[in-house]
Design an enzyme around this catalytic site. Sequence first.
Site, PDB file in Angstrom:
ATOM      1  N   THR A 161       9.047 -25.886   0.211  1.00 39.32           N
ATOM      2  CA  THR A 161       9.645 -26.794  -0.776  1.00 39.32           C
ATOM      3  C   THR A 161      11.145 -26.985  -0.560  1.00 39.32           C
ATOM      4  OG1 THR A 161       9.760 -24.889  -2.255  1.00 39.32           O
ATOM      5  CG2 THR A 161       7.939 -26.420  -2.593  1.00 39.32           C
ATOM      6  N   ASP A 162      11.718 -27.972  -1.272  1.00 37.44           N
ATOM      7  CA  ASP A 162      13.155 -28.290  -1.173  1.00 37.44           C
ATOM      8  C   ASP A 162      13.924 -27.623  -2.310  1.00 37.44           C
ATOM      9  OD1 ASP A 162      12.384 -30.220   0.826  1.00 37.44           O
ATOM     10  OD2 ASP A 162      11.783 -31.512  -0.820  1.00 37.44           O
ATOM     11  N   SER A 191      18.556 -26.342  -5.639  1.00 38.64           N
ATOM     12  CA  SER A 191      17.956 -27.604  -5.207  1.00 38.64           C
ATOM     13  C   SER A 191      18.560 -27.938  -3.858  1.00 38.64           C
ATOM     14  CB  SER A 191      18.257 -28.716  -6.201  1.00 38.64           C
ATOM     15  OG  SER A 191      17.919 -29.969  -5.630  1.00 38.64           O
ATOM     16  N   ARG A 192      17.708 -28.116  -2.844  1.00 35.85           N
ATOM     17  CA  ARG A 192      18.250 -28.377  -1.507  1.00 35.85           C
ATOM     18  C   ARG A 192      18.566 -29.856  -1.313  1.00 35.85           C
ATOM     19  NH1 ARG A 192      13.969 -24.597  -0.075  1.00 35.85           N
ATOM     20  NH2 ARG A 192      14.914 -22.542  -0.260  1.00 35.85           N
ATOM     21  N   VAL A 193      18.421 -30.656  -2.366  1.00 32.81           N
ATOM     22  CA  VAL A 193      18.862 -32.056  -2.307  1.00 32.81           C
ATOM     23  C   VAL A 193      20.223 -32.160  -2.981  1.00 32.81           C
ATOM     24  CG1 VAL A 193      18.348 -34.385  -3.123  1.00 32.81           C
ATOM     25  CG2 VAL A 193      16.548 -32.993  -2.132  1.00 32.81           C
TER      26      VAL A 193
END
Length: 499
Positions: free
Chosen positions: A335-336, A361-363
């Site tokens: 997951t991101d 959150s990798r965004v």
Amino acid sequence: MSNPLIQELKSRIADFHHEPKVESVGTVLEAGDGVARVSGLSDVMSSEMIEFENGTFGVAQNLEEGEVGVMLLGETSGIFEGMTAKSTGRILSVPVSDAVIGRVVSALGLPIDGKGEIAADAYYPVEKIAPGVITRQSVDQPMQTGIKAIDALIPIGRGQRELIIGDRQTGKTAIAIDTILNQKGQDIVCIYVAIGQKESKIARIVSELEKGGAMEYTTIVVAGASDPAALSYIAPYAGCALGEYFMDKGKDVLVIYDDLSKHAVAYRQISLILRRPPGREAYPGDVFYVHSRLLERSARLNTENGGGSITALPIIETQAGDVSAYIPTNVISITDGQIYLETDLFYKGIRPALNVGLSVSRVGSAAQIKAMKQVAGTLRLDLAQFRELEAFAQFGSDLDEKTRSLIERGRRATEMLKQPQYAPLPVEKEVAILYVLTRGHVDDIKVEEIGRFEREFLAYLDDEGKDVFEAILKEKALTPGVEELLKERIAVFKKSFIA
């Protein structure tokens, strides 16, 4: 004179053409525990539907030299040794159409809410190869959850996969349901997949969504606790196939998988009965692939490919907070980012029980509007510093002024980020309340008064400060004009609040 009846019969016989039909038919060698072994199906495909003599269907899983291992999609009790089984030539697929919105369906796409049949526009395969790199575009549109702590600190974008992880009874499903409720009027199709859940829990979720008017844009896919393990295994793929139907039409879709721990257990059960070799924790070797091929189907497509998106919120249940167990580490790596919910925080009354340190959150801020970036910029740092210093708070007298102000700000932030269940906030309200917090406007309010301050301030803006909300929505940023307007409203409200 010949009989007209005989003439009619003769002409019918002359016109009769019978096309020979070839069917691949096999024999059941043994059946039990949701699995049947069938011999004689030499040309069967993987994931092909197999029809048994009594009308039950199965899915070909193990293609071995002399027999086929079939996962049954119904009760095992009606299938006996010696019974015939034929291959259908159809890969397992689910019926899809716009009519599925607002309905509760089984893992095979069949209605189970007693509201009549659903007419199918097409059939989508439950297993599909994920969109490639070239067809995707980067995530830059927010998927607002309506939960202040998440939208400010762990933003989710359309096309992202954000894991919700925590022990049982820490509010994982509550976050997912709030996110669905918050999509009202956003033109987003929501799909909630219940995997191995109690029927009573699913009924409660349906009634909450109906109460909040969310069933108008939501489909619920159910594989209940009493259903065969095969349906629990298929359910998330079926939910994803429904999502792909809407994504192909250029729509934004939110899919919630609740939860993938039960999905892995169902797959383990099927694999062990099919005698596949077990690996770590008795899960089969390909359990990572089972989840990766599901979650990789979530994407944001570029405009040449329709511009639709699927956002996935998979849920994983940990045992005693152990994030390093097999399935949690697998899904974290796919997951991101993850939203980590902690039991201790939950029992302290901090709800949502978000561990800001372990959640990520990798965004990141790419999935936030500019106004949210401006108000939430320092919040994560404030909270991180507060948590480090909290241990020293008991020695209040020995603290210097800067440390004391950091601790006071952290306490107010913790209080302000609390939020009741089923009460998601629109983004303009989140921005207004976080502005009040991060710009120090509540530093002079007692910590125990923060909750009341927030409720009354938002009610005041609803009554007399609608212009603030409109300005935030229009500009999507805190321009000097919007900021001035907010400051005026805060000043007026604080006079009446303190008085």
